[in-house]
Design an enzyme around this catalytic site. Structure first.
Site, PDB file in Angstrom:
ATOM      1  N   ASP A  74      35.296  31.821  37.118  1.00 58.10           N
ATOM      2  CA  ASP A  74      35.089  32.419  38.343  1.00 58.10           C
ATOM      3  C   ASP A  74      35.091  31.477  39.187  1.00 58.10           C
ATOM      4  OD1 ASP A  74      34.248  34.080  40.481  1.00 58.10           O
ATOM      5  OD2 ASP A  74      32.095  34.564  39.740  1.00 58.10           O
ATOM      6  N   ASP A 127      40.623  35.433  42.263  1.00 56.60           N
ATOM      7  CA  ASP A 127      39.834  34.220  41.778  1.00 56.60           C
ATOM      8  C   ASP A 127      39.100  34.362  40.433  1.00 56.60           C
ATOM      9  OD1 ASP A 127      38.330  36.244  42.834  1.00 56.60           O
ATOM     10  OD2 ASP A 127      37.181  34.893  44.019  1.00 56.60           O
ATOM     11  N   GLU A 128      39.411  35.137  39.670  1.00 51.39           N
ATOM     12  CA  GLU A 128      38.533  35.409  38.338  1.00 51.39           C
ATOM     13  C   GLU A 128      39.370  35.925  37.137  1.00 51.39           C
ATOM     14  OE1 GLU A 128      35.614  38.263  38.007  1.00 51.39           O
ATOM     15  OE2 GLU A 128      36.051  39.127  39.877  1.00 51.39           O
TER      16      GLU A 128
END
Length: 415
Positions: free
Chosen positions: A16, A112-113
């Site tokens: 994350d 973003d993860e």
């Protein structure tokens, strides 16, 4: 060198990125490091809301979805920047390239993860050492901080990555759930939204531990099958695989936007519907897909929100068709009150090659008595040509303008 370690169960990472957009801007311009920074829309319009902010800004009370004027009231020194999507796209590509060098079992979830399954990675390093090495590499090469959760399944890995930020690494084992996971408020559990949390609290379920030990039958009475699923997760049960092919799965594609001001002006409303229709068309073309249902969302000035949908007899993907159906829904269901936000979503989405397979000539002849099937084939033939069952329409790639968090997956799958 050994694997990490199949006979003891799976080893799943959840990566994350911390304050991703703000971190990318600070990596691009080091003068922003340590500053209260927010990424937001147009400061001159109400739709200028905070998308993300740096930890320095958060410490001063700046929160996601807060309007810019509210954020600046809490933090007068706040630096506000508009998003630079191409910059974030490039950083995301670089991140997932690094993850894929460790294992092919990488499942992006958003820009973003993502998840990694390192169970079968052969290495002299322990999982904790692999995570530490990965975190340092992302920081050294991309100048971006991330947190990593390590667990035997995706749910626990996701919960673990949220426990230490920024630059945290957390291991969450099933035998530790009673002391680490169960004391947390039910609203902090991944998969429990605000409405679900309210229902659970009304039943006396205030912590994740309360949920883990609650009667399954009663949970299903409140939440349906999702109640049992959430209870299993609270007990550390989650058998979902890390699936790199999950990026191909989508059932709906939409776009929504807040108006600069609440309005009953039908020209303004029609103008926004046209923009949203074009946005949806762009995303449909990127995926070479079409949809058979359309949904319209209307949010009024008092924030009351309604959604209305319509099942179509044909698949559509063009802005004119989308606009026509959306307008029809709007005029049928609008209560004449000032409108704050509109959204258009195509549902029951399929890639065109699957549509062609579903409506091949054999099916056409076999089901000849079904009028709707005739109409569907006629619509397909009109839109895609006489040889719809043999050829697919070539789709020109456009740059995404909306729903960026999902659109980036198209780029990942082309890597």
């Amino acid at each position: 060198m050994t694997a990490n370690n199949p006979h003891k169960g799976r080893v799943i990472f959840h990566i994350d990125m911390n304050c991703f957009y703000a971190s990318v801007e600070a990596a691009y311009n080091p003068d922003l490091k340590g500053k209260a920074l927010a990424i937001a829309g147009n400061p001159e319009e109400r739709k200028g809301i905070v998308v993300t902010s740096s930890y320095e800004a958060r410490a001063k009370g700046v929160k996601t979805t807060m309007t810019i004027w509210q954020a600046k009231r809490n933090c007068p020194e706040l630096i506000v920047m508009r998003p630079n999507f191409e910059r974030y796209r490039a950083a995301s590509k670089a991140l997932f390239r690094i993850l894929s060098e460790i294992t092919p079992d990488v499942q992006p979830v958003s820009i973003d993860e993502g998840y990694m399954d390192i169970t079968h990675v052969t290495s002299d390093l322990t999982p904790l050492q692999i995570a530490d090495s990965l975190q340092k590499r992302v920081l050294d090469e991309l100048d971006l901080p991330c947190s990593i959760g390590i667990a035997p399944n995706k749910f626990l890995a996701k919960m673990a990555s949220d426990m230490k930020k920024p630059l945290g690494i957390t291991v969450l084992r099933k035998r530790e759930l009673a002391s680490t996971l169960w004391p947390l408020p039910i609203g902090e559990m991944y998969g429990v939204g605000e409405k679900t949390a309210t229902k659970l609290i009304e039943k006396g379920i205030k912590t994740i531990g309360d949920l883990a030990n609650y009667n399954t039958y009663e949970l299903k009475q409140v939440l349906g099958i999702n109640g049992e699923r959430l209870k299993n997760r609270a007990n550390g049960i989650d058998n979902r695989p890390v699936d790199p092919d999950a990026i191909f799965e989508f059932k709906s594609i939409g776009s929504s936007q807040t108006l600069p001001y609440d309005t009953v002006d039908e020209q303004e409303i029609r103008r926004l519907l046209a923009i949203l229709s074009e946005n949806v068309e762009r995303r449909m073309k990127r995926k070479n897909a079409a949809g058979q249902s359309i949904q319209l969302m209307i949010r009024y000035q008092d924030r009351k929100t309604i959604t209305r949908s319509k099942k179509l007899y044909r698949y559509i993907d063009g802005k004119d068709e989308i606009m026509y159906e959306a307008e029809e829904l709007f005029h049928k269901h609008w209560n004449q009150e000032p409108v704050r936000l509109l959204g258009i979503t195509l549902q029951d989405v399929e890639v065109k090659k699957n549509i062609a397979k579903q409506l091949d000539l054999f099916t056409y002849e076999k089901e000849a008595g079904k009028e709707k099937l005739y109409e569907a084939i006629e619509g397909l033939t009109e839109k895609y040509g006489e040889d719809v069952f043999k050829k697919l329409e070539a789709v020109k790639e456009d740059q995404p303008r909306t729903s960026f968090q999902k659109d980036f997956l198209d780029d990942y799958r082309k890597e």
